[in-house]
Design an enzyme around this catalytic site. Structure first.
Site, mmCIF file in Angstrom:
data_model
loop_
_atom_site.group_PDB
_atom_site.id
_atom_site.type_symbol
_atom_site.label_atom_id
_atom_site.label_comp_id
_atom_site.label_asym_id
_atom_site.label_seq_id
_atom_site.Cartn_x
_atom_site.Cartn_y
_atom_site.Cartn_z
ATOM 1 N N ASN A 127 -5.554 -6.509 9.168
ATOM 2 C CA ASN A 127 -6.623 -7.413 8.802
ATOM 3 C C ASN A 127 -6.112 -8.145 7.588
ATOM 4 O O ASN A 127 -5.690 -7.742 6.528
ATOM 5 C CB ASN A 127 -7.649 -6.381 8.348
ATOM 6 C CG ASN A 127 -9.042 -6.991 7.969
ATOM 7 O OD1 ASN A 127 -9.320 -8.139 8.311
ATOM 8 N ND2 ASN A 127 -9.801 -6.288 7.226
ATOM 9 N N ASN A 163 -6.555 0.773 -3.061
ATOM 10 C CA ASN A 163 -7.231 1.564 -2.171
ATOM 11 C C ASN A 163 -6.556 2.758 -1.830
ATOM 12 O O ASN A 163 -6.284 3.375 -0.546
ATOM 13 C CB ASN A 163 -7.584 0.746 -1.062
ATOM 14 C CG ASN A 163 -6.374 0.221 -0.162
ATOM 15 O OD1 ASN A 163 -5.260 0.007 -0.705
ATOM 16 N ND2 ASN A 163 -6.427 -0.169 1.041
ATOM 17 N N HIS A 219 0.873 -1.068 -0.108
ATOM 18 C CA HIS A 219 -0.088 0.063 -0.195
ATOM 19 C C HIS A 219 0.963 1.251 -0.065
ATOM 20 O O HIS A 219 1.740 1.298 1.188
ATOM 21 C CB HIS A 219 -0.969 0.077 1.236
ATOM 22 C CG HIS A 219 -1.958 -1.217 1.341
ATOM 23 N ND1 HIS A 219 -2.821 -1.164 0.847
ATOM 24 C CD2 HIS A 219 -1.618 -2.480 1.995
ATOM 25 C CE1 HIS A 219 -3.901 -2.491 0.808
ATOM 26 N NE2 HIS A 219 -2.822 -3.129 1.619
ATOM 27 N N LEU A 220 0.881 1.908 -1.135
ATOM 28 C CA LEU A 220 1.689 3.088 -1.292
ATOM 29 C C LEU A 220 1.111 4.421 -0.937
ATOM 30 O O LEU A 220 1.863 5.375 -0.978
ATOM 31 C CB LEU A 220 2.320 3.057 -2.738
ATOM 32 C CG LEU A 220 3.249 2.054 -2.908
ATOM 33 C CD1 LEU A 220 3.947 2.126 -4.371
ATOM 34 C CD2 LEU A 220 4.421 1.891 -2.115
ATOM 35 N N ARG A 221 -0.331 4.585 -0.715
ATOM 36 C CA ARG A 221 -1.015 5.478 -0.306
ATOM 37 C C ARG A 221 -1.329 6.698 -1.238
ATOM 38 O O ARG A 221 -2.140 7.587 -0.674
ATOM 39 C CB ARG A 221 -0.590 6.082 1.142
ATOM 40 C CG ARG A 221 -0.406 4.887 2.058
ATOM 41 C CD ARG A 221 -1.636 4.155 2.565
ATOM 42 N NE ARG A 221 -1.721 3.258 3.676
ATOM 43 C CZ ARG A 221 -2.435 2.413 3.872
ATOM 44 N NH1 ARG A 221 -3.406 2.097 3.021
ATOM 45 N NH2 ARG A 221 -2.317 1.785 5.017
ATOM 46 N N ASP A 246 2.232 -7.115 2.688
ATOM 47 C CA ASP A 246 0.900 -6.059 2.901
ATOM 48 C C ASP A 246 1.342 -4.801 3.617
ATOM 49 O O ASP A 246 0.587 -4.454 4.674
ATOM 50 C CB ASP A 246 -0.245 -6.926 3.855
ATOM 51 C CG ASP A 246 -1.438 -6.123 3.902
ATOM 52 O OD1 ASP A 246 -1.791 -5.261 3.417
ATOM 53 O OD2 ASP A 246 -2.317 -6.711 4.601
#
Length: 430
Positions: free
Chosen positions: A282, A99, A67-69, A309
């Site tokens: 999660n 996301n 996840h690189l945001r 993750d």
């Protein structure tokens, strides 16, 4: 650029090489791999020489789950800061989950990631969202997204609960021969859970998440893969049930692969010391029985991949209670040392299996020409010192995220060099 790596112990299952070899790299590719190279004989002058004596030389690691945001949450991480963390952890290729805000649900957003990543030290591949805004109701144009450069599709962070819509997405992914990365979570069953359902959740007075939350959607997605012909990749497997179902899918020849993450084979819910959101992810940390099942599935090659993750958050967000804080921990800079320490040094995995799960298998799942350092291949390489012992220090991370349960944990195995397309992108500085 001519790079000469000498005296290293090379481990490359994709080319069948394991042993003491020299490597000569020219014009971004591996030119020679031989037991002993004489540069004078070859009439070659090296721009840089790396003496890899008593070190391991492997294909660069490939992380299918990061996840690189960016865009939207650059205060947590950016594409460039995440890529810096990647090469510090030995990863030469990473896949960016969708996301973000806006989600990677259009040609423009996918192309934006690709364009920014041109300046990144690691290869960055975008994964496109399955539905518009990841809201689960309107299917994105999978064909356009794949043609624009999306290497896979996923709704990571949630599941597409509309089975009919999800089946359509799978069929279109199959048409374009790209994998579907599945986050398996029955949100109705999970409700407001924040950790594994069990004795520890009761002790801490926190709502739990049962194994069924993961297992129900895992079984559905495997059935849909068989129905649609899609290549299904199960993300962050954490339960004994998910590994059992993955094993059955493989037994029947289905196109299903699976990954787990270091936290699922190093920690159980019993290791959560208190209401500490650095242990909130999660799916959650599971029982000791699940941890043992994950290790067995890795050992027996039921689980194909070790991913991270990597999910950075701000310090302020993770200082909240587990009830309020977001899910996720960082992992790019700790994955190799944890895997080496917990699985290889303990004899659960061989050297070859580590490389398969962190490089060769991910490359195969993505269908990219990486994960191998035989002659003629792109020179994406990691060099590690397997014997170095040290303590993980979150304050030295290249990632913007400091959210890890592994701060001050003693580990073995340090990344010394990460080489991407023949160029040294990371060199450890003591």
């Amino acid at each position: 650029m001519v790079l000469y790596i000498k005296n290293g112990y090379v481990i490359d299952p994709a080319s069948g090489i394991e042993g003491n070899y020299d490597l000569l790299i020219k014009e971004n590719k591996v030119w020679k791999v031989e037991a002993s190279l004489d540069l004078d004989e070859l009439n070659v002058t090296a721009d840089k020489v790396i003496d890899a004596s008593e070190k391991l030389v492997m294909p660069g690691f490939i992380d299918l789950h990061v996840h690189l945001r960016e865009p939207g949450f650059e205060y947590k991480e950016t594409i460039l800061s995440g890529a810096e963390a990647a090469v510090a952890g030995g990863f030469t290729t990473i896949c960016a989950m969708p996301n973000t805000k806006p989600a990677l649900d259009s040609v423009d957003t996918v192309m934006n990631v690709i364009n920014i990543a041109k300046d990144a030290p690691a290869n960055v591949h975008p994964i496109a969202a399955i539905t518009k805004g990841q809201e689960g109701t309107q299917l994105n144009n999978i064909y356009e997204l794949a043609d624009a450069g999306a290497i896979a599709i996923s709704e990571d962070g949630k599941s597409v609960l509309d089975t009919g819509l999800y089946a359509k997405a799978m069929r279109r992914a199959a048409d374009r021969n790209i994998p579907v990365f599945a986050h398996c979570e029955d949100t109705a069953l999970a409700e407001d859970g924040v950790m594994n359902e069990g004795k520890k959740s009761k002790e801490l007075g926190l709502p739990g998440i049962s194994n069924a939350v993961e297992d129900i959607i895992t079984s559905r997605d495997i059935i849909l893969s068989k129905e649609t012909g899609a290549k299904l990749h199960l993300c962050h497997c954490s339960t004994k049930g998910s590994t059992f179902m993955l094993g059955m899918a493989k037994k029947y020849g289905l196109k299903v692969t699976g990954e787990t993450c270091p936290h699922y084979f190093t920690l159980s819910d019993e290791d959560i010391p208190e209401d500490d959101a650095n242990y909130k992810m999660n799916p959650p940390l599971r029982s000791k029985e699940d941890v043992e099942a994950i290790k067995e599935a890795l050992k027996n090659d039921i689980l194909d991949v070790i991913a991270t993750d990597h999910a950075p958050h701000s310090i302020e967000e993770k200082e909240e209670s587990m009830l309020e804080a977001p899910f996720g921990i960082v992992g790019l800079e700790t994955a190799f040392s944890l895997t080496w320490s917990e699985l290889v040094k303990t004899g659960i995995l061989t050297y070859k299996q580590l490389v398969q799960k962190m490089s060769a298998n991910p490359a195969k799942i993505l269908g990219i020409d990486r994960g191998c350092i035989g002659e003629g291949y792109v020179a994406d390489i990691v060099i590690v010192d397997p014997e170095t012992e040290y303590y993980i220090d979150k304050n030295k991370f290249f990632s913007k995220g400091r959210n890890t349960p592994f701060h001050k944990r003693k580990v073995n195995g340090r990344v010394l060099y990460t080489i991407v397309s023949g160029e040294v992108k990371y060199e450890y500085q003591n």
